[in-house]
Write a protein that holds these residues in place. Structure first.
Motif, short mmCIF file in Angstrom:
data_model
loop_
_atom_site.label_atom_id
_atom_site.label_comp_id
_atom_site.label_asym_id
_atom_site.label_seq_id
_atom_site.Cartn_x
_atom_site.Cartn_y
_atom_site.Cartn_z
N ALA A 131 48.73 48.68 55.20
CA ALA A 131 48.75 49.57 56.55
C ALA A 131 49.78 49.97 56.50
CB ALA A 131 48.61 48.48 57.70
N HIS A 132 50.96 50.16 56.17
CA HIS A 132 52.51 50.59 56.04
C HIS A 132 52.79 51.48 54.73
CE1 HIS A 132 53.15 47.62 59.25
NE2 HIS A 132 52.69 46.37 57.98
N MET A 133 51.92 51.49 53.48
CA MET A 133 52.35 51.97 52.85
C MET A 133 51.26 53.07 52.67
SD MET A 133 53.12 50.59 49.40
CE MET A 133 54.81 49.72 49.86
N PRO A 134 51.84 54.34 51.64
CA PRO A 134 50.20 54.56 50.94
C PRO A 134 49.57 54.30 49.67
CG PRO A 134 52.06 56.57 50.83
CD PRO A 134 52.41 55.20 52.03
N VAL A 135 49.26 53.01 49.08
CA VAL A 135 48.38 52.69 47.85
C VAL A 135 48.42 53.50 46.47
CG1 VAL A 135 47.31 50.61 47.13
CG2 VAL A 135 48.98 50.25 49.65
N ASN A 136 48.53 53.99 45.10
CA ASN A 136 48.41 54.43 44.49
C ASN A 136 47.50 53.56 43.10
OD1 ASN A 136 46.89 55.83 42.84
ND2 ASN A 136 48.25 57.91 43.02
N VAL A 137 46.39 52.73 42.88
CA VAL A 137 46.31 51.72 42.17
C VAL A 137 46.52 52.79 40.61
CG1 VAL A 137 44.82 50.75 44.02
CG2 VAL A 137 43.57 51.99 43.00
N ASN A 138 45.83 54.12 40.85
CA ASN A 138 45.82 55.24 39.47
C ASN A 138 47.13 54.85 39.07
OD1 ASN A 138 44.82 56.10 37.47
ND2 ASN A 138 44.85 57.39 38.48
N THR A 139 48.56 55.62 40.09
CA THR A 139 49.80 55.17 39.41
C THR A 139 50.46 53.85 39.10
OG1 THR A 139 49.68 57.34 41.11
CG2 THR A 139 51.73 56.32 40.26
N LEU A 140 49.86 52.84 40.12
CA LEU A 140 50.95 51.28 39.96
C LEU A 140 49.75 51.36 38.65
CD1 LEU A 140 49.49 49.82 43.54
CD2 LEU A 140 51.91 50.62 42.45
N GLY A 141 48.91 51.27 38.46
CA GLY A 141 48.01 50.73 37.11
C GLY A 141 47.73 48.97 37.02
N CYS A 142 47.64 48.34 38.26
CA CYS A 142 46.81 47.11 38.34
C CYS A 142 45.74 46.55 37.90
CB CYS A 142 47.54 46.80 39.77
SG CYS A 142 46.29 47.71 40.63
N GLN A 200 51.11 60.91 58.40
CA GLN A 200 51.59 60.05 57.17
C GLN A 200 52.87 59.99 57.35
OE1 GLN A 200 49.72 57.80 56.45
NE2 GLN A 200 47.88 59.01 57.14
N ALA A 201 53.85 61.08 56.53
CA ALA A 201 55.30 60.85 56.59
C ALA A 201 56.01 60.51 58.03
CB ALA A 201 56.09 62.56 56.26
N ALA A 202 55.46 61.37 58.99
CA ALA A 202 56.30 60.75 60.00
C ALA A 202 56.19 59.09 60.65
CB ALA A 202 55.68 61.75 61.79
N THR A 203 55.08 58.85 60.50
CA THR A 203 53.89 57.36 60.96
C THR A 203 54.84 56.75 60.36
OG1 THR A 203 51.83 58.18 61.10
CG2 THR A 203 52.44 56.18 61.22
N LYS A 204 55.26 56.79 59.19
CA LYS A 204 55.76 55.85 58.45
C LYS A 204 57.51 55.92 58.33
CE LYS A 204 55.75 54.39 53.00
NZ LYS A 204 57.46 54.47 52.76
N LYS A 205 58.51 56.92 58.86
CA LYS A 205 59.04 57.12 59.50
C LYS A 205 59.47 55.78 60.18
CE LYS A 205 62.85 60.46 59.71
NZ LYS A 205 63.56 61.21 61.84
N ARG A 206 59.04 56.49 61.13
CA ARG A 206 58.99 56.35 62.58
C ARG A 206 58.63 54.16 62.60
NH1 ARG A 206 57.19 53.87 66.84
NH2 ARG A 206 55.56 53.90 66.57
N GLU A 207 57.74 54.17 61.92
CA GLU A 207 57.65 51.93 61.16
C GLU A 207 59.02 51.63 60.78
OE1 GLU A 207 54.58 50.02 59.90
OE2 GLU A 207 52.97 51.66 60.59
N ALA A 208 59.50 52.43 60.10
CA ALA A 208 61.04 51.83 58.94
C ALA A 208 62.08 51.80 60.46
CB ALA A 208 61.26 53.06 58.18
N GLU A 209 61.99 53.24 60.59
CA GLU A 209 62.87 53.15 62.08
C GLU A 209 63.21 51.31 63.09
OE1 GLU A 209 63.49 57.78 61.72
OE2 GLU A 209 63.12 56.73 63.49
N LEU A 210 62.00 51.67 63.50
CA LEU A 210 61.04 50.33 64.58
C LEU A 210 61.70 49.05 63.46
CD1 LEU A 210 60.10 50.91 66.90
CD2 LEU A 210 58.17 50.24 66.29
N LEU A 211 61.41 48.70 62.68
CA LEU A 211 61.31 47.23 61.98
C LEU A 211 63.40 47.55 61.74
CD1 LEU A 211 60.20 45.33 60.65
CD2 LEU A 211 60.85 46.25 58.10
N LYS A 212 63.75 48.21 61.52
CA LYS A 212 65.13 48.77 61.28
C LYS A 212 66.33 47.71 62.28
CE LYS A 212 65.84 51.63 57.75
NZ LYS A 212 66.77 52.74 57.39
#
Ligand SMILES: Cc1ncc(COP(=O)(O)O)c(C=O)c1O
Length: 404
Positions: free
Chosen positions: A203-214, A295-307
């Protein structure tokens, strides 16, 4: 979308508790659900309700199309190579159990299973059961003094040989983020099968299983603004195809006789019985909801809020934070001096503030941190600065009550 408009889409946030407006800081346990998810599920039951994959009638065809469309949405959401790599489960716990059970025939007494010391019990106990069945050895990957994976220790463990590596993407307690891409590459180089528990990441970051390679990536719908009762097991096709099915019965078969049964192909082979159809539909609506956010704005807002949350807690004084880093996601773990975490939680609840207290299904992590339990405040896309301020004010009053 402005935060107020976003919050207005979550009806549960609009209530008062004991005369106080609800301040919901327990999103890591389960997120609140937007109206779009509630509507999609109600509409399924009202208009489209039929079992999937079974009948020849139109209603069932519609239910099946809606259900299968969500598989495509999940595939796109995590960038999986094939739709057959997406298995609907009832949640993260079931997904990990399916993998741990399914690998039984590939593991033996010479195998070693490495597990993240910060793992949730759901990512520990199924592996222990696998070890019991096969004689495999479990080794915990230690954490460093900052609550992160001790990378040199991890390298050393891998160099001794590992068959499976099970890791968090994001810790459900501290919010620490593992460098999973690098850890997966290292595990793969050592010949290990990798499973990433993405319950707190999705819920907090884009997940790309292809790039992760898991090999496997698992998560639950209810922590990403979707309903309970549905989760995802992603696996690379070849790995999924080798898993022995945990559940057997209807839908997962090709032919059945009293002499023998042959199994269906993926994904059906791993989806026995009637699935949680309405929940899958709800998950599809949650994905649409998330995908429509900037996406970018939501992620930034959540990061600032957590800080901001970390800073406010530090400034309050006599608060110990665990594994608090700038790049954490979603959650803050803390204790108020040596007050019992449960007392703190109950007193906060009396002011309408909902947090989680206890061992957070991570007893080995509590042991690593040298504590019995702690409090956890966690945020989501609907959390506001006002929520954090109310929480910190309430905690200040709890502190005054307990210390004065
Ligand atoms: C990191 C992590 N893994 C696994 C789980 C288990 O998820 P579920 O109860 O949805 O199966 C949770 C739930 O809190 C979690 O946070």
């Amino acid at each position: 979308m402005q935060l107020l408009a976003l919050r207005a889409q979550f009806p549960a946030l609009e209530q008062t508790l004991a005369g106080y407006p609800l301040c919901y800081l327990d999103t890591a346990a389960t997120s609140q659900k937007p109206q779009a998810v509630l509507d999609a599920m109600a509409s399924f039951y009202r208009d489209d309700n039929a079992n999937v994959h079974r009948a020849a009638h139109q209603l069932s065809a519609r239910a099946t199309a809606n259900y299968e469309q969500v598989r495509d949405k999940v595939q796109a959401f995590i960038n999986a190579a094939k739709r057959q790599e997406i298995i609907f489960t009832h949640g993260t716990t079931e997904a990990i159990n399916m993998v741990a059970w399914g690998l039984t025939e590939q593991i033996d007494h010479t195998s070693t299973i490495l597990i993240d010391s910060a793992a949730h019990h759901a990512n520990i106990v199924p592996w222990q059961q696998l070890a019991k069945r096969t004689g495999a050895k479990i080794i915990a990957i230690p954490l460093d003094a900052n609550g992160r994976i001790d990378q040199p220790a991890y390298q050393a463990l891998l160099s001794n040989g590992a068959s499976i590596v099970a890791m968090n993407h994001v810790s459900n307690v501290m919010g620490t983020v593992n460098p999973v891409k690098e850890m997966i590459a290292q595990a793969k180089a050592a010949g290990a099968i990798t499973l990433v528990d993405g319950a707190q990441a999705i819920a907090h970051m884009p997940v790309n299983v292809n790039t992760l390679g898991c090999d496997f990536y698992v998560f639950s719908g209810h922590k990403m603004y979707g309903p309970t009762g549905v989760g995802i097991l992603y696996g690379q096709f070849e790995q999924l195809d080798k898993l022995s099915p945990l559940l057997t019965g209807g839908e997962m078969i090709d032919t059945v006789s009293f002499e023998m049964t042959t199994f269906n192909t993926l994904p059906n082979r791993l989806e026995a019985g009637t699935p949680a159809i309405a929940d899958v539909i709800g998950l599809g609506a949650a994905i649409d909801f998330i995908a429509a956010l900037p996406q970018a704005a939501t992620k930034k807002r959540e990061a600032e809020l957590l800080k901001y949350l970390q800073q406010q807690l530090q400034q309050l004084g006599q608060v110990t934070l665990y594994g608090a880093h700038q790049d954490n996601l979603g959650a803050v773990a803390f204790n108020l001096a040596d007050e019992h975490h449960q007392d703190v939680g109950i007193l906060l609840d009396q002011q309408g503030v909902a947090i989680r207290c206890g061992h957070h299904c991570a007893m080995p992590l509590m042991q690593s941190l040298g504590i019995k339990g702690c409090c956890r405040a966690s945020i989501g896309i609907y959390t506001s600065v006002e929520d954090i301020d109310r929480f910190v004010e309430a905690l200040a009053s709890v502190k005054a009550m307990l210390f004065d």
